[in-house]
Design an enzyme around this catalytic site. Sequence first.
Site, PDB file in Angstrom:
ATOM      1  CB  SER A  66      39.311  41.781  38.507  1.00  0.00           C
ATOM      2  OG  SER A  66      38.808  41.972  37.213  1.00  0.00           O
ATOM      3  CE1 TYR A  95      38.017  36.277  37.731  1.00  0.00           C
ATOM      4  CE2 TYR A  95      37.117  38.459  37.351  1.00  0.00           C
ATOM      5  CZ  TYR A  95      38.205  37.626  37.484  1.00  0.00           C
ATOM      6  OH  TYR A  95      39.476  38.128  37.371  1.00  0.00           O
TER       7      TYR A  95
HETATM    8  N1  LIG Z   1      44.225  37.397  33.688  1.00  0.00           N
HETATM    9  C1  LIG Z   1      43.483  38.493  33.785  1.00  0.00           C
HETATM   10  O1  LIG Z   1      43.136  39.144  32.800  1.00  0.00           O
HETATM   11  C2  LIG Z   1      43.063  38.990  35.124  1.00  0.00           C
HETATM   12  C3  LIG Z   1      42.502  40.263  35.201  1.00  0.00           C
HETATM   13  C4  LIG Z   1      42.121  40.750  36.425  1.00  0.00           C
HETATM   14  C5  LIG Z   1      42.286  39.979  37.554  1.00  0.00           C
HETATM   15  N2  LIG Z   1      42.818  38.744  37.446  1.00  0.00           N
HETATM   16  C6  LIG Z   1      42.958  37.954  38.665  1.00  0.00           C
HETATM   17  O2  LIG Z   1      44.297  37.617  38.865  1.00  0.00           O
HETATM   18  C7  LIG Z   1      44.371  36.393  39.572  1.00  0.00           C
HETATM   19  C8  LIG Z   1      45.304  35.439  38.836  1.00  0.00           C
HETATM   20  O3  LIG Z   1      44.793  35.238  37.553  1.00  0.00           O
HETATM   21  P1  LIG Z   1      45.680  34.700  36.342  1.00  0.00           P
HETATM   22  O4  LIG Z   1      45.172  35.367  35.147  1.00  0.00           O
HETATM   23  O5  LIG Z   1      47.108  34.781  36.681  1.00  0.00           O
HETATM   24  O6  LIG Z   1      45.142  33.202  36.304  1.00  0.00           O
HETATM   25  P2  LIG Z   1      45.882  31.822  36.023  1.00  0.00           P
HETATM   26  O7  LIG Z   1      44.796  30.879  35.659  1.00  0.00           O
HETATM   27  O8  LIG Z   1      47.019  32.030  35.124  1.00  0.00           O
HETATM   28  O9  LIG Z   1      46.407  31.490  37.472  1.00  0.00           O
HETATM   29  C9  LIG Z   1      45.528  31.205  38.509  1.00  0.00           C
HETATM   30  C10 LIG Z   1      46.218  30.225  39.425  1.00  0.00           C
HETATM   31  O10 LIG Z   1      45.323  29.914  40.490  1.00  0.00           O
HETATM   32  C11 LIG Z   1      45.452  28.538  40.748  1.00  0.00           C
HETATM   33  N3  LIG Z   1      44.255  28.008  41.382  1.00  0.00           N
HETATM   34  C12 LIG Z   1      43.002  27.964  40.877  1.00  0.00           C
HETATM   35  N4  LIG Z   1      42.192  27.327  41.724  1.00  0.00           N
HETATM   36  C13 LIG Z   1      42.950  26.969  42.797  1.00  0.00           C
HETATM   37  C14 LIG Z   1      42.682  26.257  43.994  1.00  0.00           C
HETATM   38  N5  LIG Z   1      41.472  25.748  44.257  1.00  0.00           N
HETATM   39  N6  LIG Z   1      43.697  26.072  44.855  1.00  0.00           N
HETATM   40  C15 LIG Z   1      44.929  26.524  44.594  1.00  0.00           C
HETATM   41  N7  LIG Z   1      45.247  27.190  43.464  1.00  0.00           N
HETATM   42  C16 LIG Z   1      44.262  27.394  42.575  1.00  0.00           C
HETATM   43  C17 LIG Z   1      45.631  27.906  39.370  1.00  0.00           C
HETATM   44  O11 LIG Z   1      46.196  26.605  39.446  1.00  0.00           O
HETATM   45  C18 LIG Z   1      46.546  28.905  38.700  1.00  0.00           C
HETATM   46  O12 LIG Z   1      47.915  28.600  38.848  1.00  0.00           O
HETATM   47  C19 LIG Z   1      42.945  35.862  39.692  1.00  0.00           C
HETATM   48  O13 LIG Z   1      42.411  36.186  40.956  1.00  0.00           O
HETATM   49  C20 LIG Z   1      42.212  36.635  38.618  1.00  0.00           C
HETATM   50  O14 LIG Z   1      40.869  36.790  38.913  1.00  0.00           O
HETATM   51  C21 LIG Z   1      43.223  38.220  36.250  1.00  0.00           C
END
Ligand SMILES: NC(=O)c1ccc[n+]([C@@H]2O[C@H](COP(=O)([O-])OP(=O)(O)OC[C@H]3O[C@@H](n4cnc5c(N)ncnc54)[C@H](O)[C@@H]3O)[C@@H](O)[C@H]2O)c1
Length: 266
Positions: free
Chosen positions: A148, A161
């Site tokens: 991120s 985070y």
């Molecule tokens: N959305 C954003 O703006 C953003 C920005 C930068 C980085 N990210 C990173 O991208 C990645 C995905 O984020 P997203 O926005 O798609 O989130 P999201 O919440 O849509 O998806 C995250 C997924 O991780 C799964 N998860 C969480 N805990 C878990 C566990 N203990 N075991 C198995 N699965 C688990 C959830 O069920 C979910 O399906 C993350 O690492 C997040 O930090 C997101």
Amino acid sequence: MTARSAPPAPHATPLDLGGRTALVTGAAGGIGRACALRLAAAGAEVRAVDLDAAGLKDLVGSADGLPGTVEPHVLDLTDLDAAERAAAGTDVLVNNAGLQLVRPLEEFPPDVFHTVLTVMLEAPFRLIRGALPHMYGQGWGRIVNVSSVHGLRASAYKSAYVAAKHGLEGLSKTAALEGAPHGVTSNCVNPAYVRTPLVEKQLADQARTHGLPEERVLAEVLLRDSAVKRLIEPEEVAEAVAYLCGPQASFMTGASVVLDGGWTAH
Ligand SMILES: NC(=O)c1ccc[n+]([C@@H]2O[C@H](COP(=O)([O-])OP(=O)(O)OC[C@H]3O[C@@H](n4cnc5c(N)ncnc54)[C@H](O)[C@@H]3O)[C@@H](O)[C@H]2O)c1
């Protein structure tokens, strides 16, 4: 020509992951789902890991008709031994699963801090550990860590985070150094705010913390430092992940691919 010449550049070669397996964590939603579909579109056999069984079922339906396959694997990544076992034999590993809690440090629940670090840092370590013997054995592997902007910059109220993502950056670089002699690359992708359920939940969370309506949180908090005033789409992040899995990126390792709309250009 010297012996040190690079192999011919595979210009304009479409990504072909036919015959490759790819494990994507957090594949039931958001960025992970987009990555699973993108890699299956490139022909990979995708092992889709998540604790959300319904989300995985929906993903499998969406992958119907793609050249590759998606196999659901319901798993809670806090079960670290199971996570390590699940990664055995994979050619591509996308460490993506994550969670967020926005809370001042002095109020941050220690058990949530622990869970965030477990899912977002310790599980990636265990998955890499589980994947490397096969990757090293065949002399090829791709590790992509969905980090991120918060792997490179901090924001207030996101201690767990930010700590986890900064740790993931270090883990990724170490894997790059150790993996290079074995044909294994390890990189991070670093998006700013992506249009996913995680961000939608955060909008509501931040609105409460800052005492602002959600539209103002989007404009004044989330997009404040972004020169491009929109959320990035999950498919745009998946495209960067796919690039890092392709032959064009074989020299790219230990890098952090920033997709932040100019945030870190400040
Ligand atoms: N959305 C954003 O703006 C953003 C920005 C930068 C980085 N990210 C990173 O991208 C990645 C995905 O984020 P997203 O926005 O798609 O989130 P999201 O919440 O849509 O998806 C995250 C997924 O991780 C799964 N998860 C969480 N805990 C878990 C566990 N203990 N075991 C198995 N699965 C688990 C959830 O069920 C979910 O399906 C993350 O690492 C997040 O930090 C997101």
